[in-house]
Design a protein around this motif. Structure first.
Motif, PDB file in Angstrom:
ATOM      1  N   ILE A 109       0.764  -1.452   0.184  1.00 14.18           N
ATOM      2  CA  ILE A 109       0.272   0.305   0.353  1.00 14.18           C
ATOM      3  C   ILE A 109       1.145   0.854  -0.105  1.00 14.18           C
ATOM      4  O   ILE A 109       0.287   1.854  -0.895  1.00 14.18           O
ATOM      5  N   LEU A 110       1.986   1.484   1.041  1.00 13.24           N
ATOM      6  CA  LEU A 110       1.881   2.875   0.606  1.00 13.24           C
ATOM      7  C   LEU A 110       3.554   2.871  -0.680  1.00 13.24           C
ATOM      8  O   LEU A 110       3.788   3.663  -0.569  1.00 13.24           O
ATOM      9  N   VAL A 111       4.119   1.637  -1.177  1.00 11.47           N
ATOM     10  CA  VAL A 111       4.520   1.474  -1.969  1.00 11.47           C
ATOM     11  C   VAL A 111       3.492   2.473  -3.035  1.00 11.47           C
ATOM     12  O   VAL A 111       4.338   3.480  -3.626  1.00 11.47           O
ATOM     13  N   PHE A 112       2.905   1.672  -3.675  1.00 15.45           N
ATOM     14  CA  PHE A 112       1.569   1.870  -4.304  1.00 15.45           C
ATOM     15  C   PHE A 112       1.634   4.015  -4.081  1.00 15.45           C
ATOM     16  O   PHE A 112       1.153   4.489  -5.732  1.00 15.45           O
ATOM     17  N   GLU A 113       1.030   4.015  -2.814  1.00 23.38           N
ATOM     18  CA  GLU A 113       1.132   5.439  -2.406  1.00 23.38           C
ATOM     19  C   GLU A 113       2.093   6.642  -2.897  1.00 23.38           C
ATOM     20  O   GLU A 113       1.618   7.386  -3.839  1.00 23.38           O
ATOM     21  N   GLU A 114       3.219   5.924  -2.201  1.00 23.34           N
ATOM     22  CA  GLU A 114       4.073   6.721  -2.769  1.00 23.34           C
ATOM     23  C   GLU A 114       4.781   7.049  -4.460  1.00 23.34           C
ATOM     24  O   GLU A 114       4.884   8.702  -4.864  1.00 23.34           O
ATOM     25  N   VAL A 115       4.678   5.846  -5.264  1.00 21.78           N
ATOM     26  CA  VAL A 115       4.549   5.622  -6.689  1.00 21.78           C
ATOM     27  C   VAL A 115       3.491   6.996  -7.290  1.00 21.78           C
ATOM     28  O   VAL A 115       4.331   8.056  -7.571  1.00 21.78           O
ATOM     29  N   ARG A 116       2.377   6.822  -6.801  1.00 17.03           N
ATOM     30  CA  ARG A 116       1.461   7.202  -6.904  1.00 17.03           C
ATOM     31  C   ARG A 116       1.246   8.604  -7.277  1.00 17.03           C
ATOM     32  O   ARG A 116       0.942   9.857  -8.371  1.00 17.03           O
ATOM     33  N   SER A 117       2.028   9.072  -5.886  1.00 14.37           N
ATOM     34  CA  SER A 117       1.999  10.497  -5.948  1.00 14.37           C
ATOM     35  C   SER A 117       3.530  11.178  -6.617  1.00 14.37           C
ATOM     36  O   SER A 117       3.151  12.012  -6.654  1.00 14.37           O
ATOM     37  N   ILE A 118       4.078   9.997  -7.169  1.00 14.54           N
ATOM     38  CA  ILE A 118       5.403  10.969  -7.540  1.00 14.54           C
ATOM     39  C   ILE A 118       5.264  11.117  -9.340  1.00 14.54           C
ATOM     40  O   ILE A 118       5.763  11.854  -9.107  1.00 14.54           O
ATOM     41  N   LEU A 119       4.184  10.005  -9.391  1.00 12.72           N
ATOM     42  CA  LEU A 119       3.736  10.179 -10.966  1.00 12.72           C
ATOM     43  C   LEU A 119       2.800  10.701 -11.089  1.00 12.72           C
ATOM     44  O   LEU A 119       2.813  11.975 -12.047  1.00 12.72           O
ATOM     45  N   VAL A 120       1.732  10.972 -10.651  1.00  7.73           N
ATOM     46  CA  VAL A 120       0.446  12.055 -10.955  1.00  7.73           C
ATOM     47  C   VAL A 120       0.069  13.286  -9.561  1.00  7.73           C
ATOM     48  O   VAL A 120       0.276  14.222 -10.078  1.00  7.73           O
ATOM     49  N   GLY A 121       1.003  13.468  -8.252  1.00  5.87           N
ATOM     50  CA  GLY A 121       0.807  14.146  -7.459  1.00  5.87           C
ATOM     51  C   GLY A 121      -0.641  13.873  -6.651  1.00  5.87           C
ATOM     52  O   GLY A 121      -0.857  13.195  -6.540  1.00  5.87           O
ATOM     53  N   ASP A 122      -0.302  15.376  -6.113  1.00  6.39           N
ATOM     54  CA  ASP A 122      -1.355  15.189  -4.492  1.00  6.39           C
ATOM     55  C   ASP A 122      -2.266  15.342  -4.719  1.00  6.39           C
ATOM     56  O   ASP A 122      -3.182  15.352  -3.690  1.00  6.39           O
TER      57      ASP A 122
END
Lengths: 294, 389
Positions: A109-122
């Motif tokens: 979960i943590l990995v997916f959330e962080e990758v999402r934050s890097i790729l798409v932003g918050d």
């Protein structure tokens, strides 16, 4: 509440219940058949929604767009992702105890959330609804019902029927059910159980991602959207009986009704009603409404 | 042996003296503890506040109250359970002179409690919990943003002036939502209206359909709502998809359409909200601020950037009055409450409880902007109920 309002609220309940079923179906499949507690399931829902958001411009560039084309692309991507994750991570978890499964899937979960934050932003993003589904149906003089919500319900029903047929009426379904009951025995009958599990896991991921893609135009995409849905999905799976598709279906509809009418009649305790329902059902039937395989 | 000891002592004394002299010439740097959400849902808000603060410091040549600045940053993760630990670390371990933070009201309440006990200077650049400038108020705690009930109060005045009679409210069942609705109800009923029903759903639930059906069945003249972020996007879209936006106007606190317009698309068109900042203010002060911010960060500023900028202004006003000495809290407070803060939002003063007394703009969604179309409430002050100061 007059009769007409009551009918609309019933429609709302069914529609919410069906959407819950769509997400929970993949969870109960993975949980029941492979015995893995997959906390990252909500992330697959989130990934699906972000695929709908992220793929739309790419598909438009390559094929001139189309909502269905985007969804098909998303499905292919999520099946590949599921297949890869099973090979790289989940295949090591079957023989481990639940604590280790929880630790690893929580890490994911943590990995997916962080990758999402890097790729798409918050930021929150909207996903465009296809034109042919953006209309609405007039219900009474004030209220209309969006066509897209009817479309969601239709997709969910289709998937429910499809899963039911595959699991109970086909050879593949028979093998999957056999594998969930006795892994070694199935293997000794000459069935490649490893491949079978990989297929089940990939479809579980694809179903969750599909749910995310279908829901994206109404729910929009935002950080942490997977966590909220994960908890309610576990409630669905536990009420329905772990591993039972039929149980998940009944439980999801039940929760849809309790949640919708709870908000209307008992707004003060609407937040806990679903959990009260779960507690009552577990007191009555400790292993859920339907046992796996029934 | 003894000789060595004595000579060592002597060098030590000389060293200490020369250091002291150096310090007298060059005041020690001002340690600013930034306790903001740098990750998670509110990350963009935290960064905007940080940027706004830095921009003002930079405009002052990097010095405030004659002292250079060093920053100590802590990510509060918008997690109330970690708040007390985090601010204690800033105060006790890092020895910061002032704390700036934060966005989340629950975290800010824990921070205010610690600051009140330890006496450390705290400037809150967003969190709107009424209680912080109410029963929890203190002479070392200031707010550069708003209190939750303010935007609601302003919107209630607007609705009452339009002659609307029956209103329904809808929000998440938590402090910020309750306080916002309370503000709306107070002014709307004072103006002759009546809130017929208050709808709630648990935070952060976004299944609105059941409650939208309730609204459609009851047909009020207007709906007031408080939602933010992803919930705001979904609520506005669902409201429009249910066809309600054509028959029952949807009013809200500004957060309903702030930073969310891209995602909301056409469904937010023409909506009215109120906030202490808006697009298209077109004052000299705001234009200069926007230009400087855009140049520095290659981003358009938002209300959060303004609040961060003004937090730095308030700090500067206080420290200029005490010649950079943070321990003179009475002088600091006296200077800040006496001053008029020259904010990009328009000049404002602080109330006795240290909350801004400010104009609330009535804003209409036009294209991708919340355009100011007038003033919803002039010089609106939070009553600061329960503050003994």
């Amino acid at each position: 509440m007059d009769f007409f309002t009551f009918l609309i609220q019933t429609l709302n309940s069914v529609q919410y219940g069906l959407l819950l079923f769509l997400v929970a179906a993949g969870l109960t499949l993975i949980f029941g058949i492979m015995g893995v507690i997959n906390l990252a399931h909500g992330s697959f829902y989130m990934i699906g929604a972000y695929l709908a958001y992220g793929l739309a411009p790419i598909v438009t560039g390559m094929f001139g767009g189309g909502f269905i084309t985007t969804m098909l692309f998303g499905l292919v991507v999520s099946i590949l992702l599921g297949y890869f994750l099973e090979w790289a991570f989940y295949s090591y978890l079957y023989q481990r105890d639940h604590l280790q499964q929880v630790l690893m899937t929580y890490g994911l979960i943590l990995v997916f959330e962080e990758v999402r934050s890097i790729l798409v932003g918050d930021d929150v993003h909207g996903v465009q609804m296809p034109d042919w589904l953006s209309g609405s149906i007039q219900l009474n003089d004030v209220m209309t019902y969006p066509t897209y919500r009817v479309f969601i319900s239709g997709m969910c029903l289709l998937l429910a029927v499809g899963m039911y047929i595959v699991l109970t009426r086909t050879k593949l379904g028979m093998m999957i059910r056999a594998g969930s009951v006795n892994r070694e025995m199935t293997q000794s009958l000459g069935i490649n159980i490893q491949f079978l599990y990989r297929v089940v896991f990939a479809s579980g991921v694809a179903i969750a991602a599909f749910a995310g893609m279908v829901a994206a135009p109404v729910s929009s995409v935002y950080p942490g959207m997977g966590q909220g849905i994960l908890i309610i999905c576990f409630v669905v799976v536990v009420i329905g009986g772990i591993g039972s598709i039929k149980g998940a279906f009944v439980a999801a509809l039940l929760i849809g009704f309790v949640d919708t009418f709870g908000k209307v009649f008992l707004p003060q305790i609407a937040g806990v009603l679903v959990y009260i329902l779960m507690a009552v059902i577990l007191l009555w039937k400790p292993s859920g409404l339907f046992k796996a395989g029934s | 042996m003894k000789l060595i000891k004595v000579s060592l002592l002597a060098t030590n004394i000389i060293l200490a003296l020369s250091l002291g002299a150096a310090q007298a010439q060059n005041a020690p740097k001002l340690k600013v503890g930034m306790m903001l959400p740098y990750s998670g849902t509110f990350a963009s808000l935290g960064n905007a506040i940080d940027n706004g603060f830095q921009l003002y410091v930079k405009e002052q040549g990097g010095k405030i109250g004659g002292r250079e600045i060093t920053y100590v940053r802590v990510d509060d993760e918008s997690e109330p359970s970690k708040a007390t630990d985090n601010i204690n670390k800033l105060i006790k371990r890092d020895n910061v002179d002032v704390v700036i933070g934060t966005v989340h009201s629950g975290v800010a309440m824990a921070m205010a409690k610690v600051a009140k006990e330890s006496g450390t200077l705290l400037i809150i650049p967003n969190a709107g919990a009424d209680i912080i400038t109410g029963p929890m108020c203190a002479k070392n705690i200031f707010r550069s943003s708003f209190s939750n009930s303010q935007p609601g109060y302003a919107m209630g005045e607007v609705a009452a002036k339009k002659g609307l009679k029956n209103a329904m409210t809808i929000t998440w069942k938590y402090a910020a939502g309750d306080e916002s609705v309370k503000g709306f109800k107070e002014s709307f009923e004072k103006g002759g209206g009546k809130v017929t029903k208050e709808l709630n759903l648990p935070f952060p639930n976004v299944e609105f359909q059941a409650l939208l059906t309730e609204i459609a069945a009851a047909k009020p003249d207007v709906v007031y709502s408080f939602f933010a972020g992803a919930g705001a996007v979904k609520f506005v879209k669902d409201y429009a998809a249910a066809g309600l936006n054509k028959t029952i106007p949807l009013y809200g606190a500004g957060f309903l359409t702030d930073g969310t317009l891209d995602a909301q698309g056409d469904s937010a068109k023409g909506m009215l909200t109120s906030l202490h900042y808006a697009d298209g203010l077109n004052t000299k002060r705001d234009n200069a601020f926007r230009l400087a911010y855009a140049k520095e960060f290659k981003l358009q500023p938002d209300v959060y950037a303004v609040q961060g900028y003004d937090a730095a202004q308030m700090l500067a006003i206080g420290l200029n009055a005490t010649a950079g000495d943070v321990s003179k809290k009475d002088d600091f407070a006296k200077a800040v409450t006496a001053a008029t803060i020259d904010s990009p939002r328009g000049p404002f003063k602080l109330s006795k409880a240290h909350n801004p007394i400010q104009d609330f703009y009535l804003r209409e969604v036009q294209g991708k902007e919340n355009k100011s179309i007038g003033i919803a409430s002039k010089a609106l002050a939070d009553p600061g109920r329960g503050c003994n100061m």
